[in-house]
Every structure is written in C-alpha cells, then in structure tokens.
Design a protein around this motif. Structure first.
Motif, PDB file in Angstrom:
ATOM      1  N   LEU A  49     -19.542  24.721  -5.268  1.00 41.84           N
ATOM      2  CA  LEU A  49     -20.697  25.501  -4.705  1.00 41.84           C
ATOM      3  C   LEU A  49     -19.954  26.953  -4.864  1.00 41.84           C
ATOM      4  CD1 LEU A  49     -21.541  23.940  -1.297  1.00 41.84           C
ATOM      5  CD2 LEU A  49     -22.904  23.967  -3.744  1.00 41.84           C
ATOM      6  N   ARG A  50     -18.713  27.234  -4.778  1.00 33.21           N
ATOM      7  CA  ARG A  50     -18.054  28.646  -4.926  1.00 33.21           C
ATOM      8  C   ARG A  50     -18.129  28.917  -6.417  1.00 33.21           C
ATOM      9  NH1 ARG A  50     -14.135  29.643  -1.512  1.00 33.21           N
ATOM     10  NH2 ARG A  50     -13.186  27.676  -1.694  1.00 33.21           N
ATOM     11  N   SER A  53     -21.910  29.926  -7.025  1.00 35.87           N
ATOM     12  CA  SER A  53     -22.278  31.350  -6.514  1.00 35.87           C
ATOM     13  C   SER A  53     -21.649  32.378  -7.412  1.00 35.87           C
ATOM     14  CB  SER A  53     -21.504  31.345  -4.977  1.00 35.87           C
ATOM     15  OG  SER A  53     -21.600  32.426  -4.505  1.00 35.87           O
ATOM     16  N   ILE A  58     -26.557  30.444  -6.922  1.00 31.35           N
ATOM     17  CA  ILE A  58     -27.044  30.316  -5.343  1.00 31.35           C
ATOM     18  C   ILE A  58     -26.303  31.276  -4.538  1.00 31.35           C
ATOM     19  CG2 ILE A  58     -26.852  27.548  -5.901  1.00 31.35           C
ATOM     20  CD1 ILE A  58     -24.054  27.464  -4.493  1.00 31.35           C
ATOM     21  N   SER A  59     -26.964  31.204  -3.515  1.00 27.93           N
ATOM     22  CA  SER A  59     -26.491  31.980  -2.367  1.00 27.93           C
ATOM     23  C   SER A  59     -26.143  31.297  -1.237  1.00 27.93           C
ATOM     24  CB  SER A  59     -27.654  33.290  -2.018  1.00 27.93           C
ATOM     25  OG  SER A  59     -27.294  33.964  -0.915  1.00 27.93           O
ATOM     26  N   ARG A  60     -25.049  31.694  -0.672  1.00 30.71           N
ATOM     27  CA  ARG A  60     -24.298  30.903   0.607  1.00 30.71           C
ATOM     28  C   ARG A  60     -24.342  31.863   1.719  1.00 30.71           C
ATOM     29  NH1 ARG A  60     -19.203  27.725  -0.577  1.00 30.71           N
ATOM     30  NH2 ARG A  60     -20.140  26.630   1.095  1.00 30.71           N
ATOM     31  N   THR A  66     -27.297  26.844   1.813  1.00 27.22           N
ATOM     32  CA  THR A  66     -27.110  27.140   0.410  1.00 27.22           C
ATOM     33  C   THR A  66     -28.436  27.075  -0.190  1.00 27.22           C
ATOM     34  OG1 THR A  66     -24.843  26.115   0.376  1.00 27.22           O
ATOM     35  CG2 THR A  66     -25.766  26.710  -1.734  1.00 27.22           C
TER      36      THR A  66
END
Length: 84
Positions: A49-50, A53, A58-60, A66
C-alpha cells in the motif's frame, strides 16, 4: 528468484485498479482482509500500500481506510541506479 511478495501484491492491486475492479472513490479492503486474502503478513500489505500511495494511486488515512484516487500512477520521479 522472483519478485518480493509486497511487489506481487502491489502489482495485483494496481491491475485491479486499472481494470476498474476498484474504481476511483472506492475503498480498498482493510489491511487485515488483504492479509488474509493474499496469505501475506500485514507488514507485506503495508509495504504494498505504501508503494501504491507513492505512485499516487491511493490515499491512506488512519481510521478512514484506503481510498482509490487514480487509475494510473502519476509517473512522478523515480530514482534509478542506472543514472549514477
């Protein structure tokens, strides 16, 4: 030796986003759900996910989940050892 697991997971999620399985504005499954679905650790999920991003896909936000914000990466700056 193949790709690290986090890269495989990131590639799978990236393909799902590009194909519209995860449309812009939708939320991805939780870290725990992704960990169970792909049989990987939560640390592996966080690294994947990092990566997404950093690409701008994506935005966490802690506590909010997410969210998919783009179908294609920003194509921003990527450091390359070939340029050294």
């Amino acid at each position: 030796m193949g790709q690290p697991r986090y890269r495989q997971l990131a590639d799978s999620l990236r393909a799902g986003i590009a194909a519209g399985r995860h449309p812009i504005g939708s939320r991805l499954p939780s870290e725990e759900q992704l960990s169970e679905r792909f049989s990987v650790s939560r640390h592996t999920v966080r690294e994947a996910l990092r990566s997404l991003s950093a690409e701008g896909l994506i935005s966490r936000r802690q506590g909010a989940g997410t969210e998919v914000v783009a179908r294609n990466g920003s194509g921003g700056y990527r450091q390359s050892l070939a340029s050294l």
